[in-house]
Design a protein around this motif. Structure first.
Motif, short mmCIF file in Angstrom:
data_model
loop_
_atom_site.label_atom_id
_atom_site.label_comp_id
_atom_site.label_asym_id
_atom_site.label_seq_id
_atom_site.Cartn_x
_atom_site.Cartn_y
_atom_site.Cartn_z
N THR A 196 0.82 -1.22 0.00
CA THR A 196 0.00 0.00 0.00
C THR A 196 0.85 1.27 0.00
O THR A 196 0.31 2.36 0.19
CB THR A 196 -0.91 0.00 1.23
N ARG A 227 -3.91 6.34 2.29
CA ARG A 227 -4.51 5.14 2.88
C ARG A 227 -5.53 5.49 3.96
O ARG A 227 -5.32 6.41 4.76
CB ARG A 227 -3.42 4.25 3.48
N SER A 237 -6.65 3.03 6.51
CA SER A 237 -6.32 1.64 6.85
C SER A 237 -6.42 1.43 8.35
O SER A 237 -5.79 2.15 9.14
CB SER A 237 -4.90 1.31 6.36
N TRP A 238 -7.20 0.44 8.75
CA TRP A 238 -7.25 0.06 10.16
C TRP A 238 -5.91 -0.53 10.59
O TRP A 238 -5.48 -0.36 11.75
CB TRP A 238 -8.36 -0.97 10.39
N PHE A 239 -5.25 -1.21 9.66
CA PHE A 239 -4.01 -1.91 10.01
C PHE A 239 -2.91 -0.91 10.35
O PHE A 239 -2.23 -1.03 11.38
CB PHE A 239 -3.59 -2.78 8.83
N GLU A 240 -2.74 0.10 9.51
CA GLU A 240 -1.71 1.11 9.78
C GLU A 240 -2.06 1.92 11.03
O GLU A 240 -1.18 2.26 11.83
CB GLU A 240 -1.57 2.02 8.57
N ASP A 285 -14.53 -2.96 9.11
CA ASP A 285 -13.51 -3.39 8.14
C ASP A 285 -12.82 -4.68 8.53
O ASP A 285 -11.93 -5.14 7.81
CB ASP A 285 -12.44 -2.29 7.99
N SER A 343 -10.20 -8.82 6.08
CA SER A 343 -10.21 -7.40 6.41
C SER A 343 -10.09 -6.59 5.12
O SER A 343 -9.80 -7.14 4.05
CB SER A 343 -9.05 -7.05 7.35
N ARG A 344 -10.32 -5.29 5.27
CA ARG A 344 -10.24 -4.42 4.10
C ARG A 344 -9.61 -3.09 4.48
O ARG A 344 -9.66 -2.66 5.63
CB ARG A 344 -11.62 -4.18 3.50
N MET A 345 -9.03 -2.45 3.47
CA MET A 345 -8.47 -1.11 3.59
C MET A 345 -8.88 -0.33 2.34
O MET A 345 -9.29 -0.92 1.34
CB MET A 345 -6.95 -1.15 3.72
N LEU A 359 -7.69 2.68 -0.48
CA LEU A 359 -6.53 3.37 -1.04
C LEU A 359 -6.98 4.39 -2.08
O LEU A 359 -7.95 4.15 -2.82
CB LEU A 359 -5.57 2.38 -1.70
#
Length: 542
Positions: A233, A238, A240-243, A283, A299-301, A303
């Motif tokens: 990514t 972004r 993004s939940w992950f970041e 998400d 999961s999803r993000m 961009l």
């Protein structure tokens, strides 16, 4: 067929008239149908990777096939029925016997208006009853147009006009662009047009929001996996939940490489419970295993890519890069946006149809090479098709029509349409002998000009309703087909009649020198009347 029917004499037997019509027109009609079936059959084959184009070509093949059966059966029967009506001097609409002129004069005015006929039973058998020569269009072509278009003073202006045509076509050809405007696929009077216009005007530097979906369980707590996901990514804006979660752990001075259970519990019970991160709960999909262990199964993000305003091709390249990466990466993911469906359509709108059109053109030229009686006909057909297609592409661009799936399909159809209209003229001209080129140009226009003109007028009438449909796709279809018909008509009635009159080869044959051994014996007999005062007739035998 209608033109051939009108050339027959109305006092002929119906069988003779029908046989003459089918002998004159069915061979060319069968060959034309075969060419249409072949070209549209190529478009309906698996070589075409656009489903809409394949369905269109498939339906066209079915329609052309049933049209051929219709002409052979119902239309031919209608001509026979019309012939018997004409032989019995019945009215063509009311099918009533047309009264004799003296009886008709005793009827009311409205009756005489409805049942007035050109012929009556009093017509002499020796009188010519062929009305084709008195047709308005035939009379106009023979009396005025043929002499005018082949006039020495008119030819330079036609050639100059053709050079202007080529110049404008070249100017448009150099500006050809592939279809990339997504507003072309929706109706004109909709909110979608307003949205796409505003988006392209103010936010064209940014791509649509791309969904980045990880559709299998991965080791989110593993630092190497974390680096891979962040690398994929990289370069995007972004959401993004992950970041956000990794930054959240760093702010709490907690290592991102936690054990699986601690990583998941912190994500569920701490991160997603915070108000500013609660929206990320939509998400992430959790799943409990048999031992009550919780795992992130998907999961999803989101961009957003920044692109150059003038280079929308970057978005297509970016899309293809992400897709190829999703097939080879360790992390299984897909990227998607609803607009990708239309981007795929435009990305593949030119390549495959253009390839099929080239195959169709080559096949038609190869096919016609075995059908024409003279190779010169094939040469002229090739040059005419190239000139028409070049002009259509150029003027299509000047008319703000982009090279997309619809326009390429129309160009494929334009090859058939041009051959269908120009081949009779060229065949009559090339096969003609013993007269000058100007004479055979006039003859070709007199024989085939009316049929081409009537076909063109019917074609334009059929296109007019397409102009009123509030859809950009239909408007593109109308503009392309209208340009094909207009440019072909321009070539049939202006360009070809002028160019054929002065380009080689010449039709004049050199006079053969008489061999002194082959002498001619001429016998001249004069027939005079009884008082030998004047010559009645003269018979010459060679």
């Amino acid at each position: 067929m209608l033109s051939s029917w009108r050339k027959t004499r109305e006092d002929q037997h119906v069988k003779e008239r029908t046989a003459a019509v089918f002998a004159d027109s069915m061979l060319s009609f069968s060959l034309t149908t075969a060419m249409y079936l072949v070209t549209f059959g190529i478009g309906a084959s698996p070589f075409t990777n656009i489903e809409a184009a394949r369905i269109f070509c498939c339906n066209s093949c079915i329609a052309i096939f049933f049209n051929y059966l219709y002409v052979l059966s119902f239309y031919g029967s209608s001509l026979v029925f019309t012939g018997y009506i004409e032989n019995n001097y019945q009215h063509s609409i009311f099918c009533r016997k047309v009264p004799k002129p003296e009886v008709l004069q005793e009827k009311p005015a409205w009756y005489r208006f409805l049942l007035t006929a050109r012929f009556s039973e009093d017509t002499a058998d020796s009188e010519e009853t062929n009305t084709y020569e008195s047709h308005l269009l035939v009379w106009f072509l023979k009396r005025y147009y043929c002499d005018w278009i082949t006039n020495t003073y008119v030819k330079p202006f036609v050639v100059l006009f053709y050079l202007v045509y080529i110049s404008f076509a070249l100017m448009g050809y150099l500006q050809v662009s592939e279809g990339s405007d997504l507003s072309n696929i929706v109706a004109t009077a909709t909110r979608t047009i307003e949205y796409t216009t505003a988006q392209q005007k103010y936010f064209s530097n940014y791509s649509p929001v791309i969904g980045f979906y990880i559709y299998e369980s991965i080791e989110y707590w593993n630092t190497s996996v974390q680096e891979d996901v962040l690398e994929y990514t990289k370069g995007f804006v972004r959401i993004s939940w992950f970041e956000s979660y990794l930054n959240y752990l760093r702010k709490l001075n907690i290592s991102t490489g936690l054990p699986k259970k601690n990583f998941t519990d912190m994500l569920r019970n701490s991160f997603l419970k915070a108000p500013q991160f609660a929206h990320f709960s939509e998400d992430i999909i959790f799943s409990k295993k048999y031992n009550n262990e919780v795992d992130v199964v998907a999961s999803r993000m989101f961009l957003v890519a920044k692109t150059m305003e003038s280079k929308r091709e970057e978005l297509y390249d970016l899309l293809e890069t992400l897709r190829k990466l999703s097939l080879t990466s360790k992390v299984k993911f897909i990227v998607f946006n609803p607009s990708f469906v239309y981007m795929d359509r435009y990305a593949s709108s030119v390549g495959a149809p253009l390839q099929n059109s080239c195959i169709s053109a080559l096949f038609l030229l190869f096919f016609s090479a075995f059908l024409v009686a003279d190779s010169l006909i094939n040469v002229w057909l090739t040059l005419t098709v190239a000139s028409v297609e070049f002009g259509v592409i150029g003027f299509m661009t000047l008319w703000k029509v982009e090279l997309d799936c619809i326009s390429v399909l129309c160009l494929i159809y334009g090859i058939n349409y041009t051959i269908d209209n120009c081949a009779p003229l060229l065949s009559t001209f090339v096969l003609g002998k013993e007269f000058t080129r100007t004479k055979w140009v006039k003859n070709a226009l007199e024989v085939h000009g009316v049929a081409i003109l009537q076909s063109y007028l019917c074609y334009i009438v059929g296109l007019i309703p397409l102009a009123a449909v509030p859809s950009n796709l239909t408007r593109t279809l109308f503009r392309c087909l209208f340009l094909i018909a207009l440019v072909t008509f321009f070539h049939c009635f202006a360009i070809l009649p002028v160019i054929l009159t002065f380009l080689p080869p010449s039709k004049k044959k050199r006079k053969e020198k008489k061999n002194p051994e082959n002498r001619e014996e001429i016998e001249c007999v004069e027939m005079v009347d009884m008082d030998s005062t004047r010559v009645v007739d003269q018979i010459t035998t060679v």
